[in-house]
Design a protein around this motif. Sequence first.
Motif, mmCIF file in Angstrom:
data_model
loop_
_atom_site.group_PDB
_atom_site.id
_atom_site.type_symbol
_atom_site.label_atom_id
_atom_site.label_comp_id
_atom_site.label_asym_id
_atom_site.label_seq_id
_atom_site.Cartn_x
_atom_site.Cartn_y
_atom_site.Cartn_z
ATOM 1 N N ILE B 145 -30.677 -10.601 -20.697
ATOM 2 C CA ILE B 145 -31.204 -11.968 -21.439
ATOM 3 C C ILE B 145 -32.674 -12.099 -21.516
ATOM 4 O O ILE B 145 -33.102 -12.695 -22.685
ATOM 5 C CB ILE B 145 -30.838 -13.156 -20.589
ATOM 6 N N PHE B 148 -33.197 -11.263 -25.084
ATOM 7 C CA PHE B 148 -32.916 -12.227 -25.996
ATOM 8 C C PHE B 148 -33.903 -13.262 -25.944
ATOM 9 O O PHE B 148 -34.241 -13.923 -26.819
ATOM 10 C CB PHE B 148 -31.544 -12.622 -25.478
ATOM 11 N N MET B 149 -34.546 -13.541 -24.961
ATOM 12 C CA MET B 149 -35.571 -14.779 -24.722
ATOM 13 C C MET B 149 -36.776 -14.473 -25.853
ATOM 14 O O MET B 149 -37.306 -15.354 -26.397
ATOM 15 C CB MET B 149 -36.075 -14.918 -23.280
ATOM 16 N N ALA B 151 -36.677 -13.190 -28.666
ATOM 17 C CA ALA B 151 -36.243 -13.595 -29.984
ATOM 18 C C ALA B 151 -36.582 -14.659 -30.714
ATOM 19 O O ALA B 151 -36.615 -15.340 -31.526
ATOM 20 C CB ALA B 151 -34.780 -13.212 -30.308
ATOM 21 N N VAL B 152 -36.610 -15.871 -29.446
ATOM 22 C CA VAL B 152 -36.893 -17.248 -29.753
ATOM 23 C C VAL B 152 -38.229 -17.555 -30.464
ATOM 24 O O VAL B 152 -38.050 -18.441 -31.342
ATOM 25 C CB VAL B 152 -36.505 -18.242 -28.408
ATOM 26 N N GLY B 153 -39.036 -17.020 -29.852
ATOM 27 C CA GLY B 153 -40.740 -17.318 -30.244
ATOM 28 C C GLY B 153 -40.643 -16.934 -31.871
ATOM 29 O O GLY B 153 -40.981 -17.813 -32.533
ATOM 30 N N MET B 155 -38.469 -16.909 -34.029
ATOM 31 C CA MET B 155 -37.543 -17.950 -34.841
ATOM 32 C C MET B 155 -38.274 -19.410 -34.692
ATOM 33 O O MET B 155 -38.247 -19.926 -36.003
ATOM 34 C CB MET B 155 -36.045 -17.638 -34.138
ATOM 35 N N LEU B 316 -27.670 -10.920 -16.726
ATOM 36 C CA LEU B 316 -27.426 -12.154 -17.654
ATOM 37 C C LEU B 316 -28.425 -13.534 -16.899
ATOM 38 O O LEU B 316 -28.516 -14.375 -17.642
ATOM 39 C CB LEU B 316 -26.156 -12.978 -17.627
ATOM 40 N N GLU B 317 -29.260 -12.879 -16.022
ATOM 41 C CA GLU B 317 -30.214 -13.914 -15.512
ATOM 42 C C GLU B 317 -31.714 -13.355 -15.882
ATOM 43 O O GLU B 317 -31.847 -12.261 -15.926
ATOM 44 C CB GLU B 317 -30.097 -14.004 -14.015
ATOM 45 N N PRO B 318 -32.398 -14.395 -15.908
ATOM 46 C CA PRO B 318 -33.887 -14.072 -16.448
ATOM 47 C C PRO B 318 -34.737 -13.366 -15.345
ATOM 48 O O PRO B 318 -34.488 -13.502 -14.175
ATOM 49 C CB PRO B 318 -34.572 -15.387 -17.059
ATOM 50 N N PHE B 373 -31.779 -12.551 -35.641
ATOM 51 C CA PHE B 373 -31.986 -12.660 -33.993
ATOM 52 C C PHE B 373 -30.855 -12.871 -33.169
ATOM 53 O O PHE B 373 -30.534 -12.208 -32.175
ATOM 54 C CB PHE B 373 -33.144 -13.564 -33.688
ATOM 55 N N PHE B 374 -29.794 -13.672 -33.622
ATOM 56 C CA PHE B 374 -28.486 -13.931 -32.911
ATOM 57 C C PHE B 374 -27.753 -12.610 -33.008
ATOM 58 O O PHE B 374 -27.251 -12.194 -31.761
ATOM 59 C CB PHE B 374 -27.857 -14.959 -33.594
ATOM 60 N N ASN B 377 -29.165 -9.952 -30.727
ATOM 61 C CA ASN B 377 -28.372 -10.275 -29.281
ATOM 62 C C ASN B 377 -27.100 -9.816 -29.143
ATOM 63 O O ASN B 377 -26.685 -8.979 -28.024
ATOM 64 C CB ASN B 377 -28.652 -11.441 -28.619
ATOM 65 N N LEU B 378 -26.186 -9.767 -29.876
ATOM 66 C CA LEU B 378 -24.837 -9.180 -29.667
ATOM 67 C C LEU B 378 -24.980 -7.611 -29.736
ATOM 68 O O LEU B 378 -24.219 -6.934 -28.885
ATOM 69 C CB LEU B 378 -23.738 -9.495 -30.923
ATOM 70 N N PHE B 381 -26.401 -6.323 -26.182
ATOM 71 C CA PHE B 381 -25.556 -6.391 -25.285
ATOM 72 C C PHE B 381 -24.361 -5.548 -25.441
ATOM 73 O O PHE B 381 -24.011 -4.826 -24.689
ATOM 74 C CB PHE B 381 -24.818 -7.848 -24.848
#
Lengths: 102, 660
Positions: B145, B148-149, B151-153, B155, B316-318, B373-374, B377-378, B381
């Motif tokens: 995860i 994936f984090m 990717a938020v910046g 976006m 799945l944990e940071p 970016f979504f 993530n797929l 994973f």
Amino acid sequence: MDAQTYDWGKIARNPKYLELKRRKRVFLFGWWIASSIYYFLLPTLSGYFPDLFRIKLMGVINFGYLFILSQFVVAFFVAIYYTKVANNVFDRLTEELVAEIQ
Amino acid sequence: MLTKTLLATILTLFLTTVGFAADPAKAPSASAPTASQAVPQGTAPQAAQPAPAASAAKQAVPAAAPATQTKVKPNRAITITMFMAIIGITLCVVVWAAKQTTSAADFYAAGGGITGLQNGWAIAGDYMSAASFLGMSGLISLYGIDGFMYAVGPMFSFIAILLVVAEPCRNAGKFTLGDILSFRASPKPVRAVAALSTVTVSLFYLIAQMVGAGKLMQVLLDIPYRVSVIGVGVLMVGYVVFGGMKATTWVQIIKAALLMSGTVLLAFLVMAKAGMNPFRLFTDIVNNQLIQDHIRLNVLKDALPKPGFDYGQRFLEPGLFLKNPLDQISLGIAWALGAAGLPHILMRFFTVPNAKEARKSIVVALFINSTFFFLINLIGFGAALYLTPQLISSVDKGGNMATLLLAQKLGGGAGSLGGDLFLAFICAVAFATILAVVSGLVLAASAAIAHDVYVNIIKNGKADQQEQVRVARITSLFVGIAAIVMGLAAEKENVVALVALAFAVAASGNFPAVMLSLFWKKFNTAGTISALLVGTISALALVMISPVMTYPQKIADDARKMIVTLEKKQAEGAVLAEKDLKTLEKARADFAKNDGGTSMVGLKAAIFPLKNPGIVSAPLGLLAAIFGTLLFRDRRAEDMFDEIEVRQITGLGIAKASDH
């Protein structure tokens, strides 16, 4: 450059302009600050409260994963909402103001 | 026509370099490339740093280790055909664009004739770099995860651009950052500093991209590093010099479309394999024995499993990759503010006719990028589950080859036609991605030199269109050559720092300067110059003393640890495997070479604890802007505030890019 020149100072005192400026400022900066706070919750919460991110909510999917997804939802929402307000309110007020000046 | 001859020359040159490289016998020492830095550091300032955990992996290979692989091997004929197709299509675009580029507005802003929708795709094309396409999915496949984090910046950075930057800049500006900043300040000094800042930011970013591109092409096509840098450089120069903004825009649109198709297809195949059920995908990941082993042995380094600990769920944990929360917040600042101050992004707003189209383009770009970016993530994973982290890290420690390996696997596997085709397609997409990003950077740097320095400072704004375009073209040529030379020189350098730096400079210098010049009445020349200088210098200084630099002493210390461990093993009577002997030899050499050494600025270890300087340099830039402004008040700048404010809010008197 447009041949036409404007009396900028006069426009800047136009009540319609002042109304447009006030509404734009409140909306834009308000939403910018609000969405930034939401965004910075991500590194803050994941870094300082990792246990929160571990809480399983749907099967193996935990709060952290859903929180990241919620960032996407919030960004979409702000973009769509702003587009609506800008198209319906700001653009209309701008057109009215420009029509009055020209 | 001159243009055509030159285009033909470029094409021939490129074909010969590739042809030359395609024959391994003739190629000079195409030594096995290490791919750990292969991904251009485009949108993710740290996304592709060498993985910290990889060295331990070797010592404790799990019993059920899957087949490992050491290299991605695309089918050369198919890959080169696809690369040629991309080069062919883009060169057609350049020829078409070159015919329509006659004025400065055409060259810098495509004559303002780009629609919001097109510009949205082009901005997305500017943004989605190979670092996100390859590096981010790799990070997810190895660290879950945390990747994936990241990717938020990128976006989220669109929100600031959408709300407070795009429309005001479109209304008040013309071609460059200097145009906006010099509006009510003393034009010459402000333009000079703005140009300096633009060139700095763009070149930093560009060098990082060139080095990444060189290494990536080296791996994908099995050609020497310098051939790939020169090849990419020649194409990039060709696009910009002849086609200007119009060609650059269309190269970016084509790239974004290719990248999205590749991403959608890959993500679809991943989901199809998981029965279109995201819960099944994630449940399978958590229950996967190999992923659990990877987390336990390679990431957390627990030799024996902790009783009751769910290593699969840990994925799945940071916190597996991102360790320092303050650094993440600092990186977040660089994203949230820096992206809005990047000159090559600012420049894109001037290609559309008005603020409404600028708004539309950002919304379109936001949608494309978030979807991208979504899906990444797929893919990430999916790569972890269907390839296993062990395989991915055996090909590249940082995971940069995950997307490519996944394409090969889902296309039908290595050696199958489907696998070869899909892998070649994804390689070609990565290639197009690099070309599009570097072209935009060259254009931004040249615009600052040609438009701000030459036309407005040296020529006092008095240069006819023909001369302006000619100067812009010559400048682009030199910027491109400089980028190639620096890219070649920086082959062995640590370029990660450069991207962090570009964003930090943009966030600390450009962003406060742009915002205050649009929204603060008292803001003036002194404020602008102090913001740009203090922002740039503080970001630069902090990165120089930060952990992203290379510290020889640290390498030496690590090497010593390795030597001690292995020698102890030997002393205990164990016979070392050949691999361990090699490691020992290398560690001794590293130790001898680096012991007592210091970093570029003479440090043994980092002084500033964070990799990203934004959290300190952005407030410094802002404070400098405020102090500078209040110390040297300027009546004229204050009197002109009404004009810039009315312009930015209403769009009255907007610079029509088509005006000559």
